[in-house]
Motif scaffolding. Structure first.
Motif, PDB file in Angstrom:
ATOM      1  N   GLN A   1       0.842  -1.183   0.000  1.00  0.00           N
ATOM      2  CA  GLN A   1       0.000   0.000   0.000  1.00  0.00           C
ATOM      3  C   GLN A   1       0.881   1.238   0.000  1.00  0.00           C
ATOM      4  N   ALA A   2       0.771   1.994  -1.066  1.00  0.00           N
ATOM      5  CA  ALA A   2       1.481   3.268  -1.164  1.00  0.00           C
ATOM      6  C   ALA A   2       0.591   4.375  -0.597  1.00  0.00           C
ATOM      7  N   PRO A   3       1.167   5.492  -0.195  1.00  0.00           N
ATOM      8  CA  PRO A   3       0.361   6.581   0.367  1.00  0.00           C
ATOM      9  C   PRO A   3      -0.747   7.014  -0.572  1.00  0.00           C
ATOM     10  N   GLY A   4      -1.955   7.081  -0.044  1.00  0.00           N
ATOM     11  CA  GLY A   4      -3.094   7.525  -0.830  1.00  0.00           C
ATOM     12  C   GLY A   4      -3.662   6.503  -1.782  1.00  0.00           C
ATOM     13  N   LYS A   5      -3.135   5.293  -1.723  1.00  0.00           N
ATOM     14  CA  LYS A   5      -3.608   4.246  -2.634  1.00  0.00           C
ATOM     15  C   LYS A   5      -4.165   3.067  -1.849  1.00  0.00           C
ATOM     16  N   GLN A   6      -4.886   2.208  -2.548  1.00  0.00           N
ATOM     17  CA  GLN A   6      -5.444   1.046  -1.893  1.00  0.00           C
ATOM     18  C   GLN A   6      -4.376  -0.028  -1.728  1.00  0.00           C
ATOM     19  N   ARG A   7      -4.684  -0.972  -0.865  1.00  0.00           N
ATOM     20  CA  ARG A   7      -3.774  -2.101  -0.646  1.00  0.00           C
ATOM     21  C   ARG A   7      -4.023  -3.131  -1.739  1.00  0.00           C
ATOM     22  N   ASP A   8      -2.980  -3.491  -2.435  1.00  0.00           N
ATOM     23  CA  ASP A   8      -3.089  -4.408  -3.567  1.00  0.00           C
ATOM     24  C   ASP A   8      -2.243  -5.654  -3.358  1.00  0.00           C
ATOM     25  N   LEU A   9      -2.715  -6.735  -3.929  1.00  0.00           N
ATOM     26  CA  LEU A   9      -1.955  -7.983  -3.889  1.00  0.00           C
ATOM     27  C   LEU A   9      -0.714  -7.865  -4.758  1.00  0.00           C
ATOM     28  N   VAL A  10       0.412  -8.317  -4.218  1.00  0.00           N
ATOM     29  CA  VAL A  10       1.663  -8.364  -4.969  1.00  0.00           C
ATOM     30  C   VAL A  10       1.947  -9.785  -5.417  1.00  0.00           C
ATOM     31  N   ALA A  11       1.867 -10.712  -4.489  1.00  0.00           N
ATOM     32  CA  ALA A  11       2.157 -12.112  -4.798  1.00  0.00           C
ATOM     33  C   ALA A  11       1.527 -12.983  -3.734  1.00  0.00           C
ATOM     34  N   ALA A  12       1.197 -14.210  -4.111  1.00  0.00           N
ATOM     35  CA  ALA A  12       0.599 -15.140  -3.173  1.00  0.00           C
ATOM     36  C   ALA A  12       1.080 -16.548  -3.475  1.00  0.00           C
ATOM     37  N   ILE A  13       1.073 -17.375  -2.444  1.00  0.00           N
ATOM     38  CA  ILE A  13       1.449 -18.769  -2.587  1.00  0.00           C
ATOM     39  C   ILE A  13       0.483 -19.597  -1.758  1.00  0.00           C
ATOM     40  N   THR A  14      -0.046 -20.663  -2.370  1.00  0.00           N
ATOM     41  CA  THR A  14      -0.999 -21.507  -1.663  1.00  0.00           C
ATOM     42  C   THR A  14      -0.267 -22.581  -0.866  1.00  0.00           C
ATOM     43  N   SER A  15      -1.026 -23.303  -0.060  1.00  0.00           N
ATOM     44  CA  SER A  15      -0.442 -24.395   0.699  1.00  0.00           C
ATOM     45  C   SER A  15       0.069 -25.490  -0.221  1.00  0.00           C
ATOM     46  N   GLY A  16      -0.479 -25.545  -1.429  1.00  0.00           N
ATOM     47  CA  GLY A  16      -0.022 -26.523  -2.400  1.00  0.00           C
ATOM     48  C   GLY A  16       1.166 -26.053  -3.217  1.00  0.00           C
ATOM     49  N   GLY A  17       1.573 -24.800  -3.011  1.00  0.00           N
ATOM     50  CA  GLY A  17       2.749 -24.297  -3.703  1.00  0.00           C
ATOM     51  C   GLY A  17       2.469 -23.481  -4.948  1.00  0.00           C
ATOM     52  N   SER A  18       1.216 -23.338  -5.320  1.00  0.00           N
ATOM     53  CA  SER A  18       0.890 -22.520  -6.483  1.00  0.00           C
ATOM     54  C   SER A  18       1.112 -21.047  -6.160  1.00  0.00           C
ATOM     55  N   THR A  19       1.594 -20.334  -7.160  1.00  0.00           N
ATOM     56  CA  THR A  19       1.884 -18.912  -6.954  1.00  0.00           C
ATOM     57  C   THR A  19       1.154 -18.062  -7.989  1.00  0.00           C
ATOM     58  N   ASN A  20       0.929 -16.829  -7.620  1.00  0.00           N
ATOM     59  CA  ASN A  20       0.438 -15.857  -8.583  1.00  0.00           C
ATOM     60  C   ASN A  20       0.998 -14.489  -8.221  1.00  0.00           C
ATOM     61  N   TYR A  21       1.137 -13.673  -9.251  1.00  0.00           N
ATOM     62  CA  TYR A  21       1.785 -12.375  -9.107  1.00  0.00           C
ATOM     63  C   TYR A  21       0.974 -11.274  -9.783  1.00  0.00           C
ATOM     64  N   ALA A  22       1.097 -10.097  -9.243  1.00  0.00           N
ATOM     65  CA  ALA A  22       0.570  -8.928  -9.948  1.00  0.00           C
ATOM     66  C   ALA A  22       1.378  -8.738 -11.223  1.00  0.00           C
ATOM     67  N   ASP A  23       0.723  -8.282 -12.254  1.00  0.00           N
ATOM     68  CA  ASP A  23       1.417  -8.098 -13.539  1.00  0.00           C
ATOM     69  C   ASP A  23       2.622  -7.172 -13.398  1.00  0.00           C
ATOM     70  N   SER A  24       2.523  -6.204 -12.523  1.00  0.00           N
ATOM     71  CA  SER A  24       3.573  -5.199 -12.393  1.00  0.00           C
ATOM     72  C   SER A  24       4.866  -5.749 -11.804  1.00  0.00           C
ATOM     73  N   VAL A  25       4.802  -6.932 -11.194  1.00  0.00           N
ATOM     74  CA  VAL A  25       6.007  -7.482 -10.557  1.00  0.00           C
ATOM     75  C   VAL A  25       6.466  -8.790 -11.179  1.00  0.00           C
ATOM     76  N   LYS A  26       5.713  -9.298 -12.132  1.00  0.00           N
ATOM     77  CA  LYS A  26       6.086 -10.563 -12.765  1.00  0.00           C
ATOM     78  C   LYS A  26       7.477 -10.451 -13.376  1.00  0.00           C
ATOM     79  N   GLY A  27       8.279 -11.475 -13.121  1.00  0.00           N
ATOM     80  CA  GLY A  27       9.635 -11.488 -13.651  1.00  0.00           C
ATOM     81  C   GLY A  27      10.642 -10.772 -12.780  1.00  0.00           C
ATOM     82  N   ARG A  28      10.169 -10.032 -11.791  1.00  0.00           N
ATOM     83  CA  ARG A  28      11.077  -9.305 -10.889  1.00  0.00           C
ATOM     84  C   ARG A  28      10.988  -9.810  -9.446  1.00  0.00           C
ATOM     85  N   PHE A  29       9.791 -10.182  -9.024  1.00  0.00           N
ATOM     86  CA  PHE A  29       9.579 -10.632  -7.651  1.00  0.00           C
ATOM     87  C   PHE A  29       9.324 -12.131  -7.639  1.00  0.00           C
ATOM     88  N   THR A  30       9.752 -12.763  -6.555  1.00  0.00           N
ATOM     89  CA  THR A  30       9.516 -14.189  -6.379  1.00  0.00           C
ATOM     90  C   THR A  30       9.053 -14.454  -4.953  1.00  0.00           C
TER      91      THR A  30
END
Length: 117
Positions: free
Chosen positions: A39-68
């Motif tokens: 959450q940046a100042p004045g902005k909403q809280r957004d998902l960056v990345a998530a991982i399930t108990s089974g190991g599946s991951t998903n990323y925000a488009d803005s961080v794909k390829g940069r964040f793990t």
């Protein structure tokens, strides 16, 4: 209930890297997924990345390829490796733990990431 403690934020130059950690304790058996939000100042809280108990991951488009997102089950810890950081990545980063009962979902206290240009 689940308790979360984050660490690893700080100041980094654009193009640099940081690794955030989120240690879970308490009713960790109830966690179905963990994620990082920001959450940046004045902005909403957004998902960056998530991982399930089974190991599946998903990323925000803005961080794909940069964040793990990854986890170490032996330490009950989830990590967010952030590379090639940009000024627009600056925000307070929050760790989240999802459970089958949304009212029992947990949030960490937040860790500040500052990226200088």
């Amino acid at each position: 209930q689940v308790q979360l403690v984050e660490s690893g934020g700080g100041l980094v130059q654009a193009g640099g890297s940081l690794r955030l950690s989120c240690a879970a304790s308490g009713s960790i058996f109830s966690i179905t997924a963990m994620g990082w939000y920001r959450q940046a100042p004045g902005k909403q809280r957004d998902l960056v990345a998530a991982i399930t108990s089974g190991g599946s991951t998903n990323y925000a488009d803005s961080v794909k390829g940069r964040f793990t997102i990854s986890r170490d089950n032996t330490k009950n810890t989830v990590y967010l490796q952030m590379n090639s950081l940009k000024p627009e990545d600056a925000a307070v980063y929050y760790c989240n733990a999802e459970t089958p009962s949304p009212e029992l979902d947990a949030w960490g206290q937040g860790t500040l990431v500052t990226v200088s240009s």
